[in-house]
Design an enzyme around this catalytic site. Structure first.
Site, mmCIF file in Angstrom:
data_model
loop_
_atom_site.group_PDB
_atom_site.id
_atom_site.type_symbol
_atom_site.label_atom_id
_atom_site.label_comp_id
_atom_site.label_asym_id
_atom_site.label_seq_id
_atom_site.Cartn_x
_atom_site.Cartn_y
_atom_site.Cartn_z
ATOM 1 N N THR B 17 0.825 -1.210 0.000
ATOM 2 C CA THR B 17 0.000 0.000 0.000
ATOM 3 C C THR B 17 0.863 1.266 0.000
ATOM 4 O O THR B 17 0.559 2.215 -0.713
ATOM 5 C CB THR B 17 -0.932 0.056 1.228
ATOM 6 O OG1 THR B 17 -0.148 -0.139 2.401
ATOM 7 C CG2 THR B 17 -2.007 -1.019 1.156
ATOM 8 N N LYS B 210 9.972 2.864 17.186
ATOM 9 C CA LYS B 210 9.825 4.295 16.897
ATOM 10 C C LYS B 210 10.441 5.137 18.011
ATOM 11 O O LYS B 210 11.102 6.142 17.753
ATOM 12 C CB LYS B 210 8.350 4.621 16.704
ATOM 13 C CG LYS B 210 7.770 3.965 15.452
ATOM 14 C CD LYS B 210 6.245 3.945 15.472
ATOM 15 C CE LYS B 210 5.689 3.327 14.184
ATOM 16 N NZ LYS B 210 4.236 3.058 14.286
#
Lengths: 436, 436
Positions: B17, B210
């Site tokens: 995607t 992250k």
């Protein structure tokens, strides 16, 4: 990413709170700035109104210049930092001269960039130097860099936000305390949060300056301050009663600057007090905080929140600009070359479809609601919520309505009709209701 | 800022995607990208698992390569875009080869950057090419650029946020619907919001990746994933009852990654579910939205909110990186040269002072509260609010306490004592309560 040997030399004009803040950062975070840019930064000269004024920072090691414009002639200066302020006058003269002399310029001057930005950008391009102004919009929030870098891949559809800390402080205080505008403004002035002449802030002009810059960057159009000022209204008309009623309906009142580009590429700009639902991101932005909201075709919604004013936050933005120049950033002044900046197709923001809040004062007698309802239904205006209440024992009755989404044109017809009704004493407020 | 004549040529590995999103932006916003960078961007080659798979974008004009690593050998490629994912394997091999071959690299791969970032950054420096990874943290939110540019002048004291959209979706749904974790996870999987193997998301590992990157950038330290993983807990232990009680007390429950540097330069990192007061900025960040909160010594607090995942937002970040490289951005990979990255002095995050939420199940008989109160007072733990309630008719009694700020060490002594009490059946949850 080779380390350069010579320090990057700057001259600072204007030693108010922001100027002193810039000096404080450069003195305190010197090692960090050198590590992050590969080069040392050195203040070589400063200028301000009075050399002898007591300041929070030691400026004794910097060359003093009485006339700020002389800074632009110093041969060893790489970058002039303009923190004087004002649309014209010394600030504009200084920046124009600096660019002509091939100096990079960093400024916090929203009025000057909004009014003279296009011409200054052309000068900067011609001399192949940088003109940066992150601190001009929303203080410590890196709104300009977010548009120019973080969201650079997007076609921006909307940009809006809470862009003036003084207004946001006043409105937040009014909401919390239930006090009126004049009372809270006076307190803000006493505390130093508002200027003795508050016109630029409370009449929305400062917000208009910032919105003008955000529009140019977002949509790649020539900045056009006059267009924004035509659809700018401030917060003097917001009453304590409006806050009370908005609270009952689940809203806060915020001064927003907003710019929106439609699918035909037409842009509507507006500065006005608006109702924001309590559950929305912007509603929790109170006091001196600012928020900027971006809507891009791929990134969707991004919101930045931070302190919109003050020495530290504003100086943080100024020094970030200096550091980008030190790292060789060659971005165009308004995100694209000036020859690519388009003449905007402005449309009248007041014609945008929206939901509205309408506050009327009406006479306390039978049949009034029937007349109002009839006026609304004639023009097909669909009401979401309605409150009729006697807020002041001896005063008129308040009728407050929120509408479903409607064209401002239809609303204006309804307002005309309402004004003509004998039983309607006054239309006290008409505010847009904003999502997000 | 002279316009360069040759297009900037990229090769894309991975056409899921995000890869398709990148192609869509470059096809749709080509003019805008060229105006904003002074140069055209051109996709020359692509690689993915299957050439014949049906895709939302036309890739027929791009050279197809079966083995992604071959992209790094194509002579006319300026930049390799890695969107395969995974800590090791093809992604790591591809990026290592690309850097060795002197190609710029843009990646969205948080696991790889967190684990191998230091070595890869050294390679990039040695070859004098860029390695950019904005899309690796918080999707469309430009968190990396905010740290490296917008807040560059600041010594960062704290960075934390909601960094995983899947967890935030699940927690938001649990809060709204009152349903349990397993039930909501299954629904999220059916809707495609959660992977069939949700471990990386719900156990906090993705958030740890992250946070590891944000810490390195914020504090100028070498990324150290193992340190974060030691203090990482996910959301499997958050119960529907916790949500019900938190709601009563005015809180939402969010999975936060947080890193804090104290005045001695020691850094504490942690990933854990936390209670956030409903009036706080972070509380209104729901569903798949992410939020990153920065605290700098001059800018004070800045919060960025936006979509943390999805084709459009993630691709927006990837293309923004490509555009920065096109404009000649030469920033160091982790904000400073790798030789300047420090070995962090990590401290145990669990020892940080904080307010806590403690949820116990106790037997329904006289004297229980007296025993609990005695255990608390012995260790000087000060309670802010307390709820004792029979939430399940046939079940145990719940005792929930929120504490005033306390050292985690003292809390642990109290928890040990409580565990030893005969009337305490279980300690069901202990969550930090976070301001902002």
């Amino acid at each position: 990413v080779a380390s350069m040997q010579t320090p990057f030399k700057i001259a600072i004009a204007g030693l108010g709170t922001v100027g002193q803040g810039v000096i404080e950062i450069i003195q305190k975070n010197a090692v960090l700035i050198e590590r992050r840019t590969g080069r040392a930064v050195e203040i070589v000269a400063v200028s301000s109104f009075s050399a002898s004024k007591k300041r929070s920072v030691d400026i004794s090691k910097y060359q003093w210049v009485d006339n700020a414009v002389e800074l632009t002639g110093l041969p060893d200066v790489d970058c002039v930092v303009e923190l004087i302020g004002g649309e014209d006058g010394v600030a504009h003269e200084l920046v124009s001269h600096a660019l002509e002399n091939g100096k990079h310029v960093v400024t916090a001057n929203k009025a000057m960039v909004a009014r003279h930005g296009l011409k200054l950008a052309q000068n900067a391009e011609f001399r192949q130097v940088a003109l940066k102004y992150e601190a001009a919009v929303a203080g410590g929030i890196p709104a300009i860099k977010t548009l120019m870098h973080g969201l650079a891949a997007n076609n921006i559809r909307s940009v809006f936000g809470i862009l003036n800390g003084t207004c946001n402080y006043i409105l937040s205080e009014m909401g919390l305390s239930g006090r009126g505008f004049d009372d809270v403004l006076k307190e803000a002035q006493d505390k130093g949060y508002a200027e003795s002449d508050p016109t630029f802030d409370v009449d929305g002009i400062d917000t208009a300056h910032k919105l003008c810059i955000l529009s140019a960057l977002s949509f790649g159009v020539k900045p056009d301050l006059d267009n924004v000022l035509e659809t700018t209204s401030g917060i003097r008309g917001v009453s304590a009663l409006d806050f009370k009623i908005a609270e009952e309906l689940g809203y806060k009142i915020k001064l927003l600057g907003s710019a929106h580009q439609n699918d035909a590429g037409e842009i509507a700009q507006m500065v006005a007090p608006c109702l924001v639902h309590k559950s929305a991101q912007l509603a929790s932005v109170d006091g001196s905080f600012n928020a900027v909201f971006f809507d891009g075709d791929f990134v969707d919604q991004v919101v930045n929140v931070g302190r919109g004013a003050g020495a530290g936050p504003t100086a943080s933005a100024v020094v970030a600009d200096i550091m980008d120049i030190m790292r060789g950033d060659e971005s165009a002044v308004f995100g694209v070359e000036t020859r690519d900046l388009q003449d905007a197709k402005w449309i009248d923001a007041s014609q945008n479809d929206d939901r509205f809040y309408i506050h009327l004062s009406v006479e306390d007698k039978p049949g009034v609601m029937a007349n109002i309802s009839s006026a609304l239904s004639t023009h097909g205006l669909s009401i979401d919520e309605l409150i009729q209440r006697h807020y002041h024992v001896d005063g008129p009755v308040s009728v407050v309505m929120t509408t479903h989404k409607t064209a401002r044109g239809s609303l204006d017809l309804v307002l005309e009709k309402l004004k003509s009704l004998e039983s309607v004493i006054s239309i006290d407020s008409v505010f847009r209701i904003i999502k997000f």
